[in-house]
Design a protein around this motif. Structure first.
Motif, short mmCIF file in Angstrom:
data_model
loop_
_atom_site.label_atom_id
_atom_site.label_comp_id
_atom_site.label_asym_id
_atom_site.label_seq_id
_atom_site.Cartn_x
_atom_site.Cartn_y
_atom_site.Cartn_z
N GLU A 92 0.83 -1.20 0.00
CA GLU A 92 0.00 0.00 0.00
C GLU A 92 0.87 1.26 0.00
OE1 GLU A 92 -3.95 -0.32 0.82
OE2 GLU A 92 -3.02 -1.71 -0.59
N LYS A 97 -3.72 2.06 -3.49
CA LYS A 97 -4.20 1.12 -2.48
C LYS A 97 -4.94 -0.05 -3.12
CE LYS A 97 -4.80 4.73 1.05
NZ LYS A 97 -3.65 4.27 1.87
N ASN A 98 -5.02 -1.13 -2.37
CA ASN A 98 -5.82 -2.31 -2.76
C ASN A 98 -5.42 -2.87 -4.11
OD1 ASN A 98 -7.36 -1.74 -0.38
ND2 ASN A 98 -8.58 -0.27 -1.56
N ARG A 99 -4.12 -2.93 -4.36
CA ARG A 99 -3.61 -3.37 -5.66
C ARG A 99 -3.01 -4.77 -5.57
NH1 ARG A 99 0.97 -0.52 -6.35
NH2 ARG A 99 1.00 -0.27 -8.60
N SER A 112 -6.62 -2.89 -9.24
CA SER A 112 -6.93 -2.47 -7.87
C SER A 112 -8.43 -2.54 -7.65
CB SER A 112 -6.40 -1.05 -7.61
OG SER A 112 -7.00 -0.12 -8.48
N SER A 115 -11.90 -1.53 -2.22
CA SER A 115 -11.68 -1.64 -0.78
C SER A 115 -10.76 -2.81 -0.50
CB SER A 115 -13.01 -1.85 -0.06
OG SER A 115 -13.56 -3.12 -0.40
N THR A 116 -10.24 -2.84 0.72
CA THR A 116 -9.38 -3.95 1.14
C THR A 116 -10.15 -5.26 1.15
OG1 THR A 116 -8.11 -2.43 2.53
CG2 THR A 116 -7.89 -4.77 3.00
N THR A 117 -11.39 -5.22 1.60
CA THR A 117 -12.22 -6.42 1.64
C THR A 117 -12.45 -6.98 0.25
OG1 THR A 117 -13.35 -5.65 3.63
CG2 THR A 117 -14.45 -7.36 2.34
N GLU A 118 -12.76 -6.10 -0.68
CA GLU A 118 -13.00 -6.54 -2.05
C GLU A 118 -11.74 -7.13 -2.67
OE1 GLU A 118 -13.98 -4.52 -6.33
OE2 GLU A 118 -14.78 -3.56 -4.54
N ARG A 119 -10.62 -6.48 -2.41
CA ARG A 119 -9.33 -7.00 -2.91
C ARG A 119 -9.08 -8.41 -2.39
NH1 ARG A 119 -4.33 -6.76 -0.14
NH2 ARG A 119 -2.47 -6.79 -1.46
N GLN A 120 -9.30 -8.61 -1.10
CA GLN A 120 -9.05 -9.92 -0.52
C GLN A 120 -9.99 -10.97 -1.07
OE1 GLN A 120 -6.39 -10.77 1.21
NE2 GLN A 120 -7.18 -12.86 0.94
#
Length: 272
Positions: A92, A97-99, A112, A115-120
Motif C-alpha cells: 500500500e 491502495k488495494n492493488r 486495484s 476496498s481492502t475487503t473486495e481485494r481480498q
C-alpha cells in the motif's frame, strides 16, 4: 460451490448473459462444467492511465473487457486460463491502495479494487480456482511471467540511457522483456520471445545483450536454435504494438468522474 452450480439453470443463464454483453466480438464462453463464480469492476493500470475494466471469474478462466458507456455492454474481450495465473499482492502507498498483480507468461498487469475487503475476496477466489485447476490438470504452478509495463507517466526520461527526455515529438517505447520505458535509440533491437509473439519484438539494449548472450551460450551447448537470434536493427519506431494497452481501451478512458462504479450490487459480487 463449483460442483453445486455446474449444471444449474441459473449458471447457464449467467454465462449466456456474459456472452450477450460482449456481443459478436466475444468468444463463446459456455462449456460443460464451466461455472461463473463472480464478476465486478476493477481498475486496471494501463500504459497511459488507469481505466475501469469488467472482470468475470469462472472456475477455469478469468475474462475481462472494456466497458461501453451507459450500457451493460463490453468489448475487447480477453480470456486468461487460470492455470497460467500467479497473483502478487502489492504494498500500500498513499497514492495506490488495494492493488495486486495478475501475472502470466504472455502478459502481466496491475489491478486495484475499491476496498481492502473486495481485494481480498478477489485474491482468495482466484487463488482457490487456480489451485483447483492445477490439481485437475496436474500442471505445476507457472514460474515464468511477462514483465508488466511501467506506465508512461512513471518517468519523463529514458530508463536506460537516463539522458533522453520524452516529449510530444520524442516517443516513449516499452521493452518487451523488462517492461521499462525507453527511447527509440535505446530500443532499436528486436528479439524473438516465443512466449509472447511469433515475431521479433522490441527490446531495450541491455535486455538484447543479455538475451543474445544467453542464446549464444545455448547454441554452443547445442540446446538453442539460430532462428531464436532473429532480430531487426533500426526498424521504424511505429512498426510494433507499443499501443496495445490503448487499443484495449477503445477510447473509453475518459470515464465521467460522477459514475459510481460500485453503486450496484452487480459489481464485485461472488455467486454462491
Amino acid at each position: 460451490m463449483v460442483d453445486y452450480l455446474a449444471n444449474t439453470e441459473i449458471n447457464s443463464q449467467r454465462i449466456a448473459a456474459v456472452e450477450s454483453c460482449f456481443g459478436a466480438s466475444g468468444q463463446p464462453l459456455a462449456l460443460p462444467g464451466r461455472v461463473l463464480l463472480g464478476e465486478g469492476v476493477l481498475t486496471k493500470e494501463c500504459r497511459k492511465k488507469a481505466k475501469p475494466r469488467i472482470f468475470f471469474l469462472f472456475n477455469d478462466i478469468l475474462v475481462y473487457g472494456s466497458i461501453v458507456l451507459n450500457k451493460r455492454k463490453y468489448r475487447s474481450q480477453h480470456i486468461i486460463p487460470l492455470e497460467e495465473v500467479t497473483l502478487e499482492p502489492l504494498p500500500e502507498t498513499l497514492q495506490a491502495k488495494n492493488r495486486w498483480m495478475i501475472k502470466t507468461a504472455k502478459k502481466s498487469f496491475v489491478v486495484s479494487a475499491a476496498s481492502t475487503t473486495e481485494r481480498q475476496e478477489w485474491i482468495s477466489h482466484i487463488e482457490e480456482c487456480v489451485r483447483r485447476q492445477l490439481l485437475a490438470t496436474g500442471r505445476p504452478p507457472s514460474t515464468e511471467h511477462a514483465a508488466p509495463w511501467i506506465p508512461d507517466k512513471a518517468t519523463d526520461i529514458c530508463m536506460r540511457c537516463t539522458q533522453t527526455r520524452f516529449s510530444a515529438i520524442t516517443r516513449r517505447h516499452h521493452c518487451r522483456k523488462c517492461g521499462f520505458v525507453v527511447c527509440a535509440e535505446c530500443s532499436r533491437e528486436r528479439f524473438l520471445l516465443p512466449r509472447l509473439s511469433p515475431k521479433p519484438l522490441r527490446v531495450c539494449s541491455l535486455c538484447y545483450r543479455e538475451l543474445a548472450a544467453q542464446k549464444q551460450e545455448e547454441e554452443e551447448q547445442g540446446t538453442g536454435s539460430p532462428r531464436q537470434l532473429a532480430h531487426l536493427v533500426g526498424a521504424s519506431s511505429g512498426d510494433d504494438d507499443d499501443s496495445d494497452e490503448d487499443k484495449e481501451g477503445g477510447g473509453d478512458g475518459d470515464w465521467p468522474g460522477q459514475v459510481k462504479f460500485y453503486a450496484s450490487n452487480i459489481w464485485s459480487s461472488f455467486h454462491s
